[in-house]
Design a protein around this motif. Structure first.
Motif, PDB file in Angstrom:
ATOM      1  N   GLU A  29       0.805  -1.216   0.000  1.00 57.89           N
ATOM      2  CA  GLU A  29       0.000   0.000   0.000  1.00 57.89           C
ATOM      3  C   GLU A  29       0.841   1.271   0.000  1.00 57.89           C
ATOM      4  N   TRP A  30       2.111   1.162   0.382  1.00 54.09           N
ATOM      5  CA  TRP A  30       2.926   2.372   0.479  1.00 54.09           C
ATOM      6  C   TRP A  30       4.361   2.212  -0.030  1.00 54.09           C
ATOM      7  N   TYR A  35       7.277  -4.436  -2.527  1.00 56.45           N
ATOM      8  CA  TYR A  35       5.840  -4.322  -2.770  1.00 56.45           C
ATOM      9  C   TYR A  35       5.035  -5.472  -2.196  1.00 56.45           C
ATOM     10  N   GLN A  36       5.717  -6.527  -1.714  1.00 58.19           N
ATOM     11  CA  GLN A  36       4.993  -7.650  -1.117  1.00 58.19           C
ATOM     12  C   GLN A  36       5.961  -8.442  -0.242  1.00 58.19           C
ATOM     13  N   TRP A 142       3.418   8.150   4.054  1.00 56.86           N
ATOM     14  CA  TRP A 142       2.398   7.233   4.574  1.00 56.86           C
ATOM     15  C   TRP A 142       2.084   7.558   6.032  1.00 56.86           C
ATOM     16  N   CYS A 143       3.123   7.723   6.826  1.00 55.41           N
ATOM     17  CA  CYS A 143       2.935   7.990   8.254  1.00 55.41           C
ATOM     18  C   CYS A 143       2.417   9.396   8.521  1.00 55.41           C
ATOM     19  N   GLU A 144       2.677  10.319   7.595  1.00 50.06           N
ATOM     20  CA  GLU A 144       2.193  11.691   7.739  1.00 50.06           C
ATOM     21  C   GLU A 144       0.857  11.900   7.032  1.00 50.06           C
ATOM     22  N   LEU A 152       3.868   3.092  -6.826  1.00 52.87           N
ATOM     23  CA  LEU A 152       3.995   1.738  -6.311  1.00 52.87           C
ATOM     24  C   LEU A 152       4.264   0.763  -7.450  1.00 52.87           C
ATOM     25  N   ALA A 153       5.114  -0.199  -7.200  1.00 56.08           N
ATOM     26  CA  ALA A 153       5.484  -1.195  -8.209  1.00 56.08           C
ATOM     27  C   ALA A 153       4.431  -2.297  -8.278  1.00 56.08           C
TER      28      ALA A 153
END
Length: 155
Positions: A29-30, A35-36, A142-144, A152-153
């Motif tokens: 997601e971020w 990516y996984q 993401w955190c902000e 994203l790949a």
């Protein structure tokens, strides 16, 4: 041994950044680099890390989670390029609570192995360093709760 170092300061509490790093199921997601992740975030667990490396494409590695230290906010894994001793990467995330309430994320990797001197500049610095930096920037966003600066790949 060679070391690749990056860091980013995140305007979020350390608990929130720590949670994002340990929630392997949400990396897609971020995270523009990893990516996984297949597997659980448990000490000594072996997980499969699916990565997109800029200029090199999609790759996957099995890594062992070697440190998950809640008190020190340190999270490490160890992986190998094909077989142990060619290129061994000890990947580390360490968080530091800053006096103003922000969180400093230090992401770095210690590289050992017979191929490291041969690929240091041409592959590790040229291709992996930008991936580490993109991960840091997206983690910060993401955190902000800000828009992600890097796409994203997807394989």
């Amino acid at each position: 041994m060679k070391q690749l170092n990056t860091q980013v300061d995140v305007n979020a509490p350390i608990s929130q950044v720590w949670e994002a790093l340990l929630d392997l199921s949400k990396y897609g997601e971020w995270n523009p680099f990893i990516y996984q992740v297949d597997g659980s975030c448990r000490l000594n667990e072996v997980v499969t890390v699916h990565m997109h490396i800029s200029g090199k494409g999609f790759q996957q590695y099995r890594v062992k989670l070697t440190k998950i230290d809640e008190a020190a906010k340190a999270f490490y894994w160890l992986g190998h390029f094909h077989v142990r001793g060619l290129i061994d990467g000890d990947h580390r995330f360490e968080l530091l609570r800053l006096p103003d309430g922000r969180t400093r994320v230090r992401q770095y990797e210690l590289f050992r192995g017979i191929l490291v001197p041969l690929v240091w500049n041409s592959y590790i610095v040229r291709h992996l360093l930008p991936c580490f930096e993109a991960l840091n920037e997206n983690l910060k966003a993401w955190c902000e709760h800000a828009p992600l600066p890097h796409a994203l790949a997807r394989p």
